[in-house]
Design an enzyme around this catalytic site. Structure first.
Site, short mmCIF file in Angstrom:
data_model
loop_
_atom_site.label_atom_id
_atom_site.label_comp_id
_atom_site.label_asym_id
_atom_site.label_seq_id
_atom_site.Cartn_x
_atom_site.Cartn_y
_atom_site.Cartn_z
N SER A 151 -2.21 0.69 8.36
CA SER A 151 -2.86 0.47 7.07
C SER A 151 -3.98 -0.56 7.21
O SER A 151 -4.93 -0.32 7.95
CB SER A 151 -1.79 0.07 6.04
OG SER A 151 -2.31 0.15 4.75
N ASP A 227 2.08 9.89 1.50
CA ASP A 227 1.67 8.48 1.42
C ASP A 227 0.99 8.25 0.08
O ASP A 227 -0.04 8.87 -0.22
CB ASP A 227 0.71 8.22 2.59
CG ASP A 227 0.25 6.78 2.72
OD1 ASP A 227 0.15 6.10 1.69
OD2 ASP A 227 -0.03 6.36 3.85
N HIS A 260 4.13 5.97 3.29
CA HIS A 260 3.33 4.90 3.91
C HIS A 260 4.18 3.89 4.69
O HIS A 260 3.65 3.01 5.35
CB HIS A 260 2.56 4.16 2.80
CG HIS A 260 1.43 3.31 3.29
ND1 HIS A 260 0.33 3.82 3.93
CD2 HIS A 260 1.21 1.97 3.21
CE1 HIS A 260 -0.51 2.84 4.23
NE2 HIS A 260 0.00 1.70 3.80
#
Ligand SMILES: N[C@@H](CCC(=O)N[C@@H](CS)C(=O)NCC(=O)O)C(=O)O
Length: 282
Positions: A151, A227, A260
């Site tokens: 991320s 996600d 995620h």
């Protein structure tokens, strides 16, 4: 004399998982990081070392506790290192006000605007200070350093490797923020840390750096299709497009049913470690 304190050490898959604190010259305050060192017969050689950059809200503990990387790293003989995601307890007003900016959200750049510029210097911290410390005190082989992340840390891995290509032999990312100039997380961080000059934003945007001619080793990127940040924040299709146009080798894998979080990372971590080990031994 070493200035690195060992906070704890734990036997793990035949090697040692440890946690450390040191006074960072770049940050001007203490920083913490974690290290996994596999057992090995050959103590003479420097070790291939893989630095993992974590995402928003994470610390140096998140990766060793949640990613399940140590077992495969032990098999491959890879040292794993995870720094914290920002300076802490800076006392800067507003640094604790949001989970996506300030503490826990350093974005792996050197801030240019006050008050952030005094402490938020994560790019110099990772590529200069931590890298050198790993070489000097943790037997890291400077010719076999890899970089990966998740991320915000995926953005960090891509941009730091693009900006310092001589330093990293292998690069990969989980659900990276691919085009921070074009998403709300990036707008907030870049606006506050860098100001409003679009040229400064481009210099920390993986898609823009690739478009400008910078190159990476063959890239591996994994992205979960469940996600919740995919559509608004991550934009992997823009990375795919930039790589295709520039001739940058990039394997972008999309996975149905993965979100995620760290169950996703845990599921594909072995592939990433093998990817790095292969490039480091070429
Ligand atoms: N706090 C945020 C989530 C923050 C988040 O998902 N952070 C990611 C990195 S961007 C992470 O790895 N969190 C730690 C974890 O999942 O254990 C929310 O409420 O939506």
């Amino acid at each position: 004399m070493s200035t690195v304190a060992t906070l704890s050490e734990h036997g793990c898959w035949g090697g040692v998982q440890s946690f450390h604190r040191h006074d960072s010259a770049e940050i001007g305050a203490p920083m913490q990081f974690s290290v996994f060192r596999p057992a090995r017969a050959d103590t003479a050689r420097k070790r291939p070392t893989l630095i993992y950059l974590a995402g928003l809200t994470c610390t140096e503990e998140t990766f060793p506790i949640k990613a399940g990387a140590q077992r495969m790293a032990a098999e491959l003989g890879l040292t794993l290192v995870a720094p914290d995601t920002s300076p802490r307890q800076t006392g800067i007003e507003g640094a604790d006000a949001a989970w996506d900016f300030g503490h826990g959200a350093g974005f792996y750049l050197d801030a240019l605007r006050t008050p952030w510029s005094a402490r938020f210097r994560m790019e110099s911290y990772v590529v200069r200070e931590l890298r050198q410390l790993l070489i000097d005190e943790f037997d890291a082989d400077p010719t076999r350093l890899g970089l990966f992340g998740h991320s915000m840390g995926g953005h960090g891995a891509l941009t730091l490797a693009l900006r310092h290509p001589e330093m990293f032999r292998s690069v990969s990312a989980f659900a990276p923020i691919c085009a921070p100039s074009q998403c709300p997380w990036g707008h907030k961080a870049f606006g506050n840390y860098l100001g409003e000059d679009p040229a400064l934003w481009r210099a920390h945007d993986a898609c823009e750096l690739i478009r400008s001619g910078r190159r990476l080793p063959p890239l591996l990127v994994d992205q979960g299709l469940a996600d919740k940040f995919l559509a608004e924040q991550l934009h992997p299709h823009l990375l795919e497009q930039a790589c295709a146009e520039a001739g940058q080798p990039c394997q972008l894998r999309r996975h149905e049913g993965y979100d995620h979080g760290y169950y996703f990372i845990h599921s594909f971590i072995a592939d990433h470690l093998v990817h790095h080990a292969r490039l480091m031994t070429l």
